[in-house]
Every structure is written in C-alpha cells, then in structure tokens.
Design a protein around this motif. Structure first.
Motif, PDB file in Angstrom:
ATOM      1  N   TYR A  87      86.165   6.048  -0.695  1.00  0.00           N
ATOM      2  CA  TYR A  87      85.073   7.021  -0.520  1.00  0.00           C
ATOM      3  C   TYR A  87      83.651   6.490  -0.024  1.00  0.00           C
TER       4      TYR A  87
ATOM      5  N   ASP B  79      78.930   7.451   7.386  1.00  0.00           N
ATOM      6  CA  ASP B  79      77.908   8.476   7.513  1.00  0.00           C
ATOM      7  C   ASP B  79      76.488   7.826   7.957  1.00  0.00           C
TER       8      ASP B  79
ATOM      9  N   GLY C  99      69.495   9.137  -5.307  1.00  0.00           N
ATOM     10  CA  GLY C  99      69.422   8.765  -6.842  1.00  0.00           C
ATOM     11  C   GLY C  99      70.031   7.710  -7.125  1.00  0.00           C
TER      12      GLY C  99
ATOM     13  N   ASP D  42      72.416   6.591  -8.887  1.00  0.00           N
ATOM     14  CA  ASP D  42      73.693   6.373  -9.182  1.00  0.00           C
ATOM     15  C   ASP D  42      74.485   6.027  -7.617  1.00  0.00           C
TER      16      ASP D  42
ATOM     17  N   ILE E 197      68.150  11.937 -13.515  1.00  0.00           N
ATOM     18  CA  ILE E 197      67.896  13.214 -14.652  1.00  0.00           C
ATOM     19  C   ILE E 197      68.871  13.189 -15.581  1.00  0.00           C
TER      20      ILE E 197
HETATM   21  P1  TYM Z   1      76.234  13.568  -4.924  1.00  0.00           P
HETATM   22  O1  TYM Z   1      76.641  14.734  -4.227  1.00  0.00           O
HETATM   23  O2  TYM Z   1      76.942  13.368  -5.965  1.00  0.00           O
HETATM   24  O3  TYM Z   1      74.553  13.752  -5.167  1.00  0.00           O
HETATM   25  C1  TYM Z   1      73.801  14.179  -4.148  1.00  0.00           C
HETATM   26  C2  TYM Z   1      72.456  13.417  -4.493  1.00  0.00           C
HETATM   27  O4  TYM Z   1      72.037  13.734  -5.701  1.00  0.00           O
HETATM   28  C3  TYM Z   1      71.786  12.410  -6.453  1.00  0.00           C
HETATM   29  N1  TYM Z   1      71.820  12.925  -7.853  1.00  0.00           N
HETATM   30  C4  TYM Z   1      70.927  12.693  -8.933  1.00  0.00           C
HETATM   31  N2  TYM Z   1      69.775  12.282  -8.838  1.00  0.00           N
HETATM   32  C5  TYM Z   1      68.999  12.270 -10.205  1.00  0.00           C
HETATM   33  N3  TYM Z   1      69.401  12.569 -11.198  1.00  0.00           N
HETATM   34  C6  TYM Z   1      70.860  13.100 -11.301  1.00  0.00           C
HETATM   35  N4  TYM Z   1      71.453  13.462 -12.480  1.00  0.00           N
HETATM   36  C7  TYM Z   1      71.633  13.188 -10.123  1.00  0.00           C
HETATM   37  N5  TYM Z   1      72.816  13.335  -9.658  1.00  0.00           N
HETATM   38  C8  TYM Z   1      72.997  13.451  -8.665  1.00  0.00           C
HETATM   39  C9  TYM Z   1      72.548  11.410  -5.893  1.00  0.00           C
HETATM   40  O5  TYM Z   1      72.355  10.368  -6.411  1.00  0.00           O
HETATM   41  C10 TYM Z   1      72.728  11.722  -4.634  1.00  0.00           C
HETATM   42  O6  TYM Z   1      71.626  11.133  -4.038  1.00  0.00           O
HETATM   43  N6  TYM Z   1      77.987   9.703  -2.390  1.00  0.00           N
HETATM   44  C11 TYM Z   1      76.749  10.770  -2.308  1.00  0.00           C
HETATM   45  C12 TYM Z   1      77.061  11.703  -1.090  1.00  0.00           C
HETATM   46  C13 TYM Z   1      77.156  11.063   0.155  1.00  0.00           C
HETATM   47  C14 TYM Z   1      75.922  10.650   0.898  1.00  0.00           C
HETATM   48  C15 TYM Z   1      76.318  10.146   1.754  1.00  0.00           C
HETATM   49  C16 TYM Z   1      74.647  10.365   0.366  1.00  0.00           C
HETATM   50  C17 TYM Z   1      78.075  11.055   1.085  1.00  0.00           C
HETATM   51  N7  TYM Z   1      77.813  10.201   2.255  1.00  0.00           N
HETATM   52  C18 TYM Z   1      75.453   9.146   2.967  1.00  0.00           C
HETATM   53  C19 TYM Z   1      73.764   9.484   1.245  1.00  0.00           C
HETATM   54  C20 TYM Z   1      74.221   9.033   2.403  1.00  0.00           C
HETATM   55  C21 TYM Z   1      77.185  11.869  -3.463  1.00  0.00           C
HETATM   56  O7  TYM Z   1      78.234  11.910  -4.174  1.00  0.00           O
HETATM   57  O8  TYM Z   1      76.182  12.383  -3.943  1.00  0.00           O
END
Ligand code: TYM
Length: 345
Positions: free
Chosen positions: A143, A150, A162, A164, A201
């Motif tokens: 992944y 990307d 974020g 994570d 969050i």
């Molecule tokens: P995903 O879909 O889990 O989450 C999208 C974005 O939201 C942020 N995020 C949070 N930030 C603060 N508090 C929270 N509770 C919280 N939950 C989610 C995540 O950090 C993220 O920025 N792997 C990525 C998707 C991805 C991506 C990329 C991101 C694929 N290709 C290229 C940046 C660049 C993901 O699973 O995000």
C-alpha cells in the motif's frame, strides 16, 4: 481552455513555477471530521498558493474488501465532499486515482526498489492486518509504495496529511532518494505538511485512540454528512474525564480533543476557549462544541447534497481532472521508464 468546469491548463501553457502539492483520501466510508481537520482543510487553504492535485484513492481502498457498487458511489461521494469543503476544481486538479494508470505503473518500479523489511515496519500495515486478519493481502503490504507513486509521479513538493501518514511519507522520501541515487536525479523529495492543530483528532468514545471512519462504534466518529442531531448527541456523549474545568491538557485527552474541534470550527485559540468557559462545566462546554460543529458542517452538508445531486457534472469534473493529471503523469513516467532501461515503445 474549456469553460464548463475549470482545470489548470496543461503544463506547457501554465508554465507554473509554483510548488506542487498532492494528497488523497480513501473512499472506504463517508469522510470524518478528523480527515477534514488533519488534511482537507489544509488542502483548501493551500490550493491557491500551490499547484494542487487531489485524488480519491480508490485503488488503495480495495486493500480492504469493498462492495463494488458501494465503492463506486463512495468514490463520487468523496469527490463531492472535497468540493463542498472548499476544493475548487477551477483551481485544483481533482481526479480519481484509478483514472490515471501511471500511478500503478510507477508503483511497480518503486516496488522493485523497496525492501521487504521496510514495508513490514509500517505501523498501519501492522494495525490493518490485525484488524482484517481474514484478508491480509499483499496489496495491504505494498500500500505505501502505491502512495509513494501517487506523490512522486507529480514531483510533489508538499503532501498535506494527518499525523498517521508520517511514516508513509518517510518511505516516499527514501524511495525518491533511492531512485535518484541508483539512476539519476529524477524525483522531488517531498515534505509532509502536518498541521500543528488537528493532525490527530481522537475518537469521541476512546479519546486515546484516533478517530476513524471504520470505528464499529458509530458514536466515536463525527462524519461530515452527519445530521445536526447526530452531531449534538455524539458530542454530548463524548467521553471526557472526572475533572471539571475546561483547560487544555494533553493528558486529559477527551477535553483536549473537544477543544481542538471547537478551535478549528470557530477559529478561536485555546486561550480564548479557556477564558470563554472559565467557571463553566463540561455540560455547557459540550453544548457549545456541538453547536459549533453543527454551524460549521451545516453549510458544507448543504453544498455536498447539491453537488452530489448532479452526478454528470461531478463526473465531468473528474474526467477533466484525470486528463490534466495524466498529461503530467505520462511525461514523468516516460522519463522513469527510460532511466530504468525499458526500450522505448
Ligand atoms: P485516509 O483516507 O485514511 O485519510 C485521509 C487523510 O485524513 C487524515 N486523517 C486524520 N487526520 C486527523 N485526525 C484523524 N483522526 C484522521 N483520520 C484521517 C489522514 O492522515 C490523511 O491525510 N494513505 C492515505 C491516502 C493516500 C494518500 C496518498 C495521502 C493515498 N495516496 C498520497 C497523501 C498522498 C490514507 O489512507 O488516508
């Protein structure tokens, strides 16, 4: 340039010297207020300053089993929510990841540069394989390499995410450097853009855990499409602690989390919030937080409903976005293929 839905003109015309940002979200569920606070709101702010690309990462979504019809619907839902939250398709390139096959093509080359151990160390892989023990597929393992593709395929300078995603960004940087070292300088080594406030969050029910779109306890997560009543009720039932005063203290995770949400939705600073609630209790505070989120998300939800009702327009926006993105991705991939030693087609 076509007039209906604006997109950036092709690179040659734009001759943009602005730095590039790219980010994406998985269409695995409705978007949460956590995703908005950690990432989406920064995309909205940064898009005018940067040459911006935002995608809906449907390829990543299938690392966890998806129902095809739901995945299709949610991909469009997420794209509509990007726009409703303030992404302007006339300013940013907005597209669906699977519409630009160059991402997966680059991903293979990067896969051959990635150590098995590097992927094994990813904490999200460990968490997700524990969560989906019946489906620990190789896609879940690789992944972060697709995520690196990307980002690198557009030579992004900055990646607003974020907390994570920090480790995935670190891998992306390593892969960019490795390719540049083995072949010749090709990729920009991107920097993460992680906000000081709202990068993580927390769950409303277990505030020591990240708020997640896939939390089985619905009360733990505020979705961007939640009704006013659902938001009020979730905030009212949010787990706090046995204290009484409203002061920011990371050790009191529940209250600190609500203060962060209040700060982001009202624009008030922590000091202002502490002053506003001095002498008041959790009940008054939670009520104010609930109302602030309702007032903030209400107009977003309204725009979302309108945008989602016109699926043809939404698809047209995504098509134009994908065309613009492909034009750029193709050029980078061609260069990468050549450097890798593939005979030109
Ligand atoms: P995903 O879909 O889990 O989450 C999208 C974005 O939201 C942020 N995020 C949070 N930030 C603060 N508090 C929270 N509770 C919280 N939950 C989610 C995540 O950090 C993220 O920025 N792997 C990525 C998707 C991805 C991506 C990329 C991101 C694929 N290709 C290229 C940046 C660049 C993901 O699973 O995000």
């Amino acid at each position: 340039m076509k007039a209906t839905v604006g997109i950036l003109p092709p690179m040659e015309e734009a001759k943009t010297t602005r730095k590039v940002i790219l980010s994406g979200m998985q269409p695995t569920n409705d978007l949460t207020i956590g995703q908005y606070c950690g990432a989406l709101r920064n995309w909205v702010d940064l898009q005018h300053e940067y040459d911006s690309l935002f995608c809906v990462v449907d390829l990543h979504a299938i690392t966890v089993r998806q129902e095809p019809a739901k995945l299709r619907r949610r991909t469009l839902d997420v794209a509509a929510m990007y726009i409703a939250a303030g992404i302007d398709p006339a300013v940013s390139t907005l597209f669906v990841q699977s519409h630009v096959p160059e991402h997966t093509q680059l991903s293979w080359i990067l896969t051959c540069l990635t150590g098995f151990g590097e992927c094994s160390r990813m904490t999200q892989f460990k968490d997700k394989s524990a969560m989906h023990a019946d489906n620990v597929n190789v896609g879940l393992f690789t992944y972060p390499i697709l995520m690196a593709a990307d980002i690198l395929i557009y030579n992004a300078d900055l990646v607003p995410v974020g907390e994570d995603q920090r480790q995935h960004l670190e891998l992306t940087r390593n892969l960019a450097e490795r390719f540049n070292f083995h072949y010749s300088p090709t990729f920009t080594v991107p920097e993460p853009f992680i906000p000081k406030v709202g990068a993580k969050i927390m769950s409303l029910q277990e505030p020591e855990k990240k708020m997640s779109k896939s939390d089985p306890n619905e009360r733990a997560t505020i979705f961007m499409v939640d009704t006013d009543d659902a938001i009020r009720s979730k905030v009212k039932r949010a787990v706090t602690d046995s204290g009484t005063d409203i002061v920011y203290d990371e050790k009191r995770a529940g209250v600190a989390n609500l203060m962060t949400l209040y700060s982001i939705t009202t624009g008030k600073t922590t000091a202002e919030i502490e002053k506003e609630f001095s002498g008041l209790g959790y009940a008054e505070f939670k009520e104010a937080v609930g109302e602030a989120i309702v007032a903030f998300l209400g107009p977003v939800r309204q725009r979302y409903t309108e945008l989602r009702a016109d699926e043809d327009a939404l698809r047209a926006t995504l098509r134009q976005g994908a065309e613009a993105a492909r034009e750029r991705a193709r050029k980078v991939l061609r260069k990468v293929y050549k450097k890798t030693g593939f005979v030109e087609f």
